[in-house]
Motif scaffolding. Structure first.
Motif, PDB file in Angstrom:
ATOM      1  N   TYR A   3       2.751  -2.672 -16.169  1.00  0.00           N
ATOM      2  CA  TYR A   3       2.171  -2.517 -14.837  1.00  0.00           C
ATOM      3  C   TYR A   3       1.352  -1.243 -14.814  1.00  0.00           C
ATOM      4  CZ  TYR A   3       1.632  -1.377  -9.925  1.00  0.00           C
ATOM      5  OH  TYR A   3       1.094  -1.029  -8.713  1.00  0.00           O
ATOM      6  N   GLY A   4       0.186  -1.323 -14.191  1.00  0.00           N
ATOM      7  CA  GLY A   4      -0.648  -0.143 -14.037  1.00  0.00           C
ATOM      8  C   GLY A   4      -2.104  -0.524 -13.904  1.00  0.00           C
ATOM      9  N   PRO A   5      -3.005   0.457 -13.949  1.00  0.00           N
ATOM     10  CA  PRO A   5      -4.437   0.172 -13.870  1.00  0.00           C
ATOM     11  C   PRO A   5      -4.988  -0.219 -15.244  1.00  0.00           C
ATOM     12  CG  PRO A   5      -4.103   2.536 -14.015  1.00  0.00           C
ATOM     13  CD  PRO A   5      -2.726   1.908 -14.005  1.00  0.00           C
ATOM     14  N   PHE A   6      -5.902  -1.176 -15.257  1.00  0.00           N
ATOM     15  CA  PHE A   6      -6.586  -1.588 -16.480  1.00  0.00           C
ATOM     16  C   PHE A   6      -8.041  -1.862 -16.146  1.00  0.00           C
ATOM     17  CE2 PHE A   6      -2.206  -2.770 -17.169  1.00  0.00           C
ATOM     18  CZ  PHE A   6      -1.966  -2.405 -18.488  1.00  0.00           C
ATOM     19  N   SER A   7      -8.933  -1.550 -17.080  1.00  0.00           N
ATOM     20  CA  SER A   7     -10.291  -2.080 -16.987  1.00  0.00           C
ATOM     21  C   SER A   7     -10.302  -3.438 -17.682  1.00  0.00           C
ATOM     22  CB  SER A   7     -11.308  -1.117 -17.606  1.00  0.00           C
ATOM     23  OG  SER A   7     -10.999  -0.847 -18.967  1.00  0.00           O
ATOM     24  N   ARG A   8     -11.351  -4.229 -17.404  1.00  0.00           N
ATOM     25  CA  ARG A   8     -11.446  -5.577 -17.968  1.00  0.00           C
ATOM     26  C   ARG A   8     -12.785  -5.741 -18.660  1.00  0.00           C
ATOM     27  NH1 ARG A   8      -7.839  -9.285 -15.793  1.00  0.00           N
ATOM     28  NH2 ARG A   8      -8.289 -10.302 -17.800  1.00  0.00           N
ATOM     29  N   MET A   9     -12.740  -6.070 -19.935  1.00  0.00           N
ATOM     30  CA  MET A   9     -13.955  -6.298 -20.733  1.00  0.00           C
ATOM     31  C   MET A   9     -14.904  -5.101 -20.648  1.00  0.00           C
ATOM     32  SD  MET A   9     -13.491  -9.254 -22.164  1.00  0.00           S
ATOM     33  CE  MET A   9     -15.117  -9.728 -22.721  1.00  0.00           C
ATOM     34  N   GLY A  10     -14.328  -3.902 -20.680  1.00  0.00           N
ATOM     35  CA  GLY A  10     -15.124  -2.688 -20.684  1.00  0.00           C
ATOM     36  C   GLY A  10     -15.610  -2.219 -19.336  1.00  0.00           C
ATOM     37  N   VAL A  11     -15.192  -2.878 -18.251  1.00  0.00           N
ATOM     38  CA  VAL A  11     -15.676  -2.537 -16.912  1.00  0.00           C
ATOM     39  C   VAL A  11     -14.484  -2.226 -16.006  1.00  0.00           C
ATOM     40  CG1 VAL A  11     -16.961  -3.346 -14.898  1.00  0.00           C
ATOM     41  CG2 VAL A  11     -17.680  -4.036 -17.209  1.00  0.00           C
ATOM     42  N   HIS A  12     -14.542  -1.116 -15.278  1.00  0.00           N
ATOM     43  CA  HIS A  12     -13.498  -0.807 -14.310  1.00  0.00           C
ATOM     44  C   HIS A  12     -13.525  -1.819 -13.172  1.00  0.00           C
ATOM     45  CE1 HIS A  12     -11.985   2.867 -16.065  1.00  0.00           C
ATOM     46  NE2 HIS A  12     -13.214   3.308 -16.226  1.00  0.00           N
ATOM     47  N   THR A  13     -12.368  -2.141 -12.654  1.00  0.00           N
ATOM     48  CA  THR A  13     -12.264  -3.162 -11.613  1.00  0.00           C
ATOM     49  C   THR A  13     -12.588  -2.630 -10.229  1.00  0.00           C
ATOM     50  OG1 THR A  13      -9.886  -2.739 -11.334  1.00  0.00           O
ATOM     51  CG2 THR A  13     -10.536  -4.434 -12.937  1.00  0.00           C
ATOM     52  N   ALA A  14     -12.716  -1.303 -10.077  1.00  0.00           N
ATOM     53  CA  ALA A  14     -13.057  -0.699  -8.790  1.00  0.00           C
ATOM     54  C   ALA A  14     -13.574   0.707  -9.035  1.00  0.00           C
ATOM     55  CB  ALA A  14     -11.835  -0.665  -7.871  1.00  0.00           C
ATOM     56  N   PRO A  15     -14.441   1.223  -8.173  1.00  0.00           N
ATOM     57  CA  PRO A  15     -14.903   2.602  -8.325  1.00  0.00           C
ATOM     58  C   PRO A  15     -13.758   3.611  -8.345  1.00  0.00           C
ATOM     59  CG  PRO A  15     -16.291   1.426  -6.752  1.00  0.00           C
ATOM     60  CD  PRO A  15     -15.139   0.517  -7.072  1.00  0.00           C
ATOM     61  N   SER A  16     -12.701   3.333  -7.598  1.00  0.00           N
ATOM     62  CA  SER A  16     -11.560   4.255  -7.580  1.00  0.00           C
ATOM     63  C   SER A  16     -10.889   4.337  -8.946  1.00  0.00           C
ATOM     64  CB  SER A  16     -10.544   3.830  -6.518  1.00  0.00           C
ATOM     65  OG  SER A  16     -10.067   2.519  -6.782  1.00  0.00           O
ATOM     66  N   ASN A  17     -10.875   3.241  -9.702  1.00  0.00           N
ATOM     67  CA  ASN A  17     -10.285   3.279 -11.036  1.00  0.00           C
ATOM     68  C   ASN A  17     -11.157   4.049 -12.012  1.00  0.00           C
ATOM     69  OD1 ASN A  17      -8.177   1.753 -10.087  1.00  0.00           O
ATOM     70  ND2 ASN A  17      -8.319   0.179 -11.669  1.00  0.00           N
ATOM     71  N   ASP A  18     -12.474   3.963 -11.829  1.00  0.00           N
ATOM     72  CA  ASP A  18     -13.395   4.763 -12.632  1.00  0.00           C
ATOM     73  C   ASP A  18     -13.133   6.249 -12.389  1.00  0.00           C
ATOM     74  OD1 ASP A  18     -15.494   5.680 -14.169  1.00  0.00           O
ATOM     75  OD2 ASP A  18     -17.056   5.011 -12.801  1.00  0.00           O
ATOM     76  N   ALA A  19     -13.003   6.621 -11.120  1.00  0.00           N
ATOM     77  CA  ALA A  19     -12.728   8.020 -10.785  1.00  0.00           C
ATOM     78  C   ALA A  19     -11.361   8.446 -11.311  1.00  0.00           C
ATOM     79  CB  ALA A  19     -12.800   8.207  -9.272  1.00  0.00           C
ATOM     80  N   PHE A  20     -10.387   7.555 -11.216  1.00  0.00           N
ATOM     81  CA  PHE A  20      -9.044   7.861 -11.716  1.00  0.00           C
ATOM     82  C   PHE A  20      -9.071   8.071 -13.224  1.00  0.00           C
ATOM     83  CE2 PHE A  20      -4.606   6.090 -12.649  1.00  0.00           C
ATOM     84  CZ  PHE A  20      -3.985   7.306 -12.403  1.00  0.00           C
ATOM     85  N   ASP A  21      -9.813   7.235 -13.932  1.00  0.00           N
ATOM     86  CA  ASP A  21      -9.936   7.364 -15.376  1.00  0.00           C
ATOM     87  C   ASP A  21     -10.530   8.724 -15.751  1.00  0.00           C
ATOM     88  OD1 ASP A  21      -9.924   6.469 -18.103  1.00  0.00           O
ATOM     89  OD2 ASP A  21     -12.033   5.954 -17.917  1.00  0.00           O
ATOM     90  N   ARG A  22     -11.585   9.119 -15.049  1.00  0.00           N
ATOM     91  CA  ARG A  22     -12.205  10.414 -15.339  1.00  0.00           C
ATOM     92  C   ARG A  22     -11.251  11.564 -15.023  1.00  0.00           C
ATOM     93  NH1 ARG A  22     -15.994  10.859 -11.847  1.00  0.00           N
ATOM     94  NH2 ARG A  22     -16.258   8.756 -11.013  1.00  0.00           N
ATOM     95  N   SER A  23     -10.472  11.417 -13.940  1.00  0.00           N
ATOM     96  CA  SER A  23      -9.494  12.439 -13.583  1.00  0.00           C
ATOM     97  C   SER A  23      -8.408  12.564 -14.646  1.00  0.00           C
ATOM     98  CB  SER A  23      -8.861  12.108 -12.229  1.00  0.00           C
ATOM     99  OG  SER A  23      -7.810  12.995 -11.916  1.00  0.00           O
ATOM    100  N   LEU A  24      -7.928  11.432 -15.133  1.00  0.00           N
ATOM    101  CA  LEU A  24      -6.908  11.455 -16.189  1.00  0.00           C
ATOM    102  C   LEU A  24      -7.428  12.164 -17.434  1.00  0.00           C
ATOM    103  CD1 LEU A  24      -5.547   7.795 -15.951  1.00  0.00           C
ATOM    104  CD2 LEU A  24      -4.292   9.875 -15.346  1.00  0.00           C
TER     105      LEU A  24
END
Length: 218
Positions: A152-173
């Motif tokens: 369970y958790g956030p995942f991108s799919r086929m190289g694309v984030h599923t939401a802008p918030s996940n993109d921001a979360f990825d950069r924050s991590l």
């Protein structure tokens, strides 16, 4: 109940003695439970790694009384919280805490290949990729044929984030630790599964742009 001043994991957690309370677990535990009950084995032994505060283990073990649930965490403070939750829950099917660290070489060597399920909730994005590699290697050996691995958790799919918030979360991590990050299900995780005799069974969309992802042992 008091709140410790330091950040634990990615959130502030209240504490009552050794027992910690995770705001994110409180928000998502019912949704995770519902998908887990629908998709995972209803009996047998399940191993949870990276158990965090212990709240998910209590919630899931209570929902599946025929399952023997083994939970733990490599972090000492987390294990103390897990032990406190287990003691208070008084569930006969809930055991632990173990100190398994899936980044350790051959972490699964002392365990028998007899599990119906392996579980990791909100772990692989806040750990080095070696944790995902170790998790899948161990699950591939420990699961019985037909057994399942639940993530369970956030995942991108086929190289694309599923939401802008996940993109921001990825950069924050990655700003916190360059070895962390939102993993791509098809490009990062499915190849690990195939390498370890696991097949993607389901990817269930969850609230807040997360997924419950279930793999089956071939």
């Amino acid at each position: 109940m008091t709140t410790p001043p330091k950040e634990t994991a990615l959130e502030q957690r209240a504490a009552e003695g050794a027992k910690m309370y995770s705001p994110s677990a409180a928000r998502n535990r019912d949704n995770i439970r519902d998908v887990f009950v629908q998709t995972m084995p209803q009996e047998g032994e399940i191993l949870e790694v990276g158990g965090g505060t212990g709240e998910h283990a209590v919630h899931l073990a209570a929902a599946l009384p025929q399952v023997r649930w083994f939970t733990g965490d490599p972090d000492e403070t987390a294990r103390a919280s897990i032990a406190a939750w287990i003691a208070d829950a008084k569930l006969g099917n809930l055991h632990g805490p173990h100190a398994i660290d899936v980044t350790a070489e051959n972490w699964d060597a002392s365990l028998a290949a007899a599990y119906e399920g392996v579980v990791s909730i909100n772990m692989i994005h806040i750990a080095p990729f070696t944790a995902a590699e170790g998790l899948f290697t161990g699950a591939g050996r420990l699961l019985r044929p037909g057994g399942k691995l639940f993530l369970y958790g956030p995942f991108s799919r086929m190289g694309v984030h599923t939401a802008p918030s996940n993109d921001a979360f990825d950069r924050s991590l990655k700003s916190r630790n360059p070895d962390w990050g939102v993993r791509d299900l098809e490009n990062d995780i499915v190849p690990l599964a195939r390498k370890n005799f696991l097949t993607l069974d389901q990817a269930v969309e969850m609230p807040a742009n997360n997924f419950s992802v279930i793999f089956r042992k071939n």
